[in-house]
Write a protein that holds these residues in place. Sequence first.
Motif, mmCIF file in Angstrom:
data_model
loop_
_atom_site.group_PDB
_atom_site.id
_atom_site.type_symbol
_atom_site.label_atom_id
_atom_site.label_comp_id
_atom_site.label_asym_id
_atom_site.label_seq_id
_atom_site.Cartn_x
_atom_site.Cartn_y
_atom_site.Cartn_z
ATOM 1 N N GLY A 158 0.120 -11.122 -3.361
ATOM 2 C CA GLY A 158 0.281 -9.884 -2.624
ATOM 3 C C GLY A 158 0.826 -10.112 -1.227
ATOM 4 N N PHE A 173 -3.573 -4.740 -7.802
ATOM 5 C CA PHE A 173 -2.865 -4.266 -6.611
ATOM 6 C C PHE A 173 -2.992 -2.740 -6.537
ATOM 7 N N THR A 174 -3.337 -2.258 -5.392
ATOM 8 C CA THR A 174 -3.542 -0.824 -5.243
ATOM 9 C C THR A 174 -2.250 -0.029 -5.319
ATOM 10 N N ASP A 175 -1.116 -0.682 -5.084
ATOM 11 C CA ASP A 175 0.160 0.034 -5.102
ATOM 12 C C ASP A 175 0.959 -0.226 -6.388
ATOM 13 N N VAL A 176 0.290 -0.739 -7.411
ATOM 14 C CA VAL A 176 0.966 -0.959 -8.705
ATOM 15 C C VAL A 176 0.188 -0.208 -9.787
ATOM 16 N N GLY A 195 -3.773 -6.797 2.239
ATOM 17 C CA GLY A 195 -4.375 -5.485 2.084
ATOM 18 C C GLY A 195 -4.458 -5.035 0.647
ATOM 19 N N GLY A 196 -4.463 -5.965 -0.304
ATOM 20 C CA GLY A 196 -4.552 -5.609 -1.716
ATOM 21 C C GLY A 196 -3.296 -4.989 -2.269
ATOM 22 N N LYS A 197 -2.180 -5.184 -1.578
ATOM 23 C CA LYS A 197 -0.918 -4.580 -2.015
ATOM 24 C C LYS A 197 0.095 -5.644 -2.462
ATOM 25 N N PHE A 198 1.017 -5.202 -3.356
ATOM 26 C CA PHE A 198 2.107 -6.067 -3.820
ATOM 27 C C PHE A 198 3.441 -5.686 -3.185
ATOM 28 N N ALA A 199 3.596 -4.447 -2.767
ATOM 29 C CA ALA A 199 4.858 -3.929 -2.201
ATOM 30 C C ALA A 199 5.999 -4.051 -3.205
ATOM 31 N N SER A 219 4.850 -2.638 -14.342
ATOM 32 C CA SER A 219 3.417 -2.945 -14.309
ATOM 33 C C SER A 219 3.069 -4.185 -15.125
ATOM 34 N N ASP A 255 9.573 -3.102 -1.991
ATOM 35 C CA ASP A 255 10.173 -3.800 -0.850
ATOM 36 C C ASP A 255 11.321 -4.693 -1.319
#
Length: 624
Positions: A525, A501-504, A528-532, A511, A535
């Motif tokens: 996710g 994930f790009t945001d981890v 968009g390759g994100k986990f948030a 992590s 949020d």
Amino acid sequence: MKRAVSALLILVLFLSCLPFARAADKPVTILLGSDFQNNCYTPKYDRTLYDNTPLAEQPRSITLKALLSSAASDGVMPDAALFVGDYTDHFQSDGNGTHCSSEGIGYIRSMLDDTFGEGYTSSHTTVFAQGNHDFEGTPELAESGLQPYDEDDAYLVYVINEKDFPYNQTDAMKTTISATAQRLGECMDDLIAANELRPIFVLCHVPLHYSTRYNGSDNTYANLIFSELNEAAEDLNVLFFFGHNHSGASADYEADWGGAVNFVARGQTLDVNTQDHGAAGSNKQTLNFTYMNAGYVGYSTSATNDTRTLSLLSIYDNRVVVSRYDAKGEYTAAESLGQTDPRKPSEGEVTNYPISVPLLTPATYTVSAVSASPLYGTVQAKNGYVLAVPNENYAVSGWTLTPADAATVTQDGNRFFFSDLTADCTLTVDFAESRCVSQHFKDIDRGQWYHDGVDYAVSHGMFNGVALDRFDPDGTMTRAMLITVLYRLEGAPAILPETGFTDVPSNEWYSHAVAWGKLRGIIGGVGGGKFAPEDEVTREQAATILFRYTQCKGYSSAAFADLSAFRDGSSVSAYAEGAMSWAVAEGLIGGIEGKRLDPQGSATRAQLAVILMRFCTSIVESND
């Protein structure tokens, strides 16, 4: 008259229900004591204290009078008196047929008569086992072996005299001790064959536990006696009473005495002496019988009189209650419990006198035991009683019996004993909070629906407050927080913090948890390759994460609810429909205002605390 072999009784043991026998109306009481000697070893061995002081003026006599008076002042009238050796401070080598142990026994008898009424000893059973100071030809001593008994006796007595199990056990004595052990085993086998369930009191002056008092030569072959007795005690109610090591009720930990051992319960361990045991060795054995000193009447290693004690046994149909008396009254101070390293003899303390020793009992009626609040504690059916086990920060708060008149229930702490059974019945035990772990949070209302959940989450380390004095029950949790809770629940297994994930980042506190959750298929996710990770977790996301965790663990569940019963059931996201249906059916998630699921609404910290409590107690614990 020797008892005839009784008809075979079948013992039935259940995990959740338990048979009990019908009770006697009044307990039979037995007085126990040992070591009616002077303390002639302070400051050094000085027998002139014994020889030159009139018997009535000797410390041991004054102490015995005080101990008996103490018990009698409580209204005790023992049905029998049993003593476990050493009635004199002289040695066997000093004696003959008129050995002074006769004098000591005679004085004990006279004190019993003075205390409990003239003629007490002629109308009540008194048994005197031989100690290492007692000449074996002393006529008042009991014969070794099982004592005569009648059909209606409430107990049996087995005597192991010092001549058959001496304290100073050289290699030459091994044959004698082996023969003693064999006779003991054969007698116990006969009692098992007769399905004997009455308490059997084994009187033996010499203990079985390892002692450094005589550099290991003391009770060298104790394991021979122990092995026979412990095997038989799988089927018999055995209580072993010893003297000799003079530990006293105060448990004086004097290194050269091998330590104080006063009481070891059935199921606990004892360091049993063996040949070549050695100071650094260990022979811990789990006891099938109760092991305790009889009480030190005249001589203990402590110089203070209040450490001399007598024991009193009260025999009921399903338990033996053990009490102690010192010169001041019923004894309640702590005593040593067990022995491991002889240089560090105490493994714990006995603090709950009187002690109830449960007995094996024949099947008559069945008592079922249940917990009224499984979240707070459980109940376990034992052989002869029911044990309540409160969870941490909870305590037994009450109980009910159904039908109410089916038995007499006696509560002893967290144990429940049953007598006068007339029908099958069910004991329901209630538990209540004894300490609120969330009480330091000023924003937690103990009367609110979420209180138990918050307590559970905090006490199990799932999540804490947002400050020392604030929990923020209406606040929200993030997606990273929830997966971290499950990661910790799993034991935080080692894993590389590579998530994809790009945001981890790999160096955040969450992590490893996110990497673990993704690897196990528990989380995905948001696009968009994100986990948030930061949020707020929604109610349907929480349900999905928990559902996937159960699938990962292999937990099975056929329970799924119809979401159309909720006004907004159709608004559940397609990916979450199965998980929400499962969560509702399992009682993890319920409707809120106006029969709504609010699937996209943020799950509050209070809601998640309750969901996680229900999840752990109803699903995780039932599957593990």
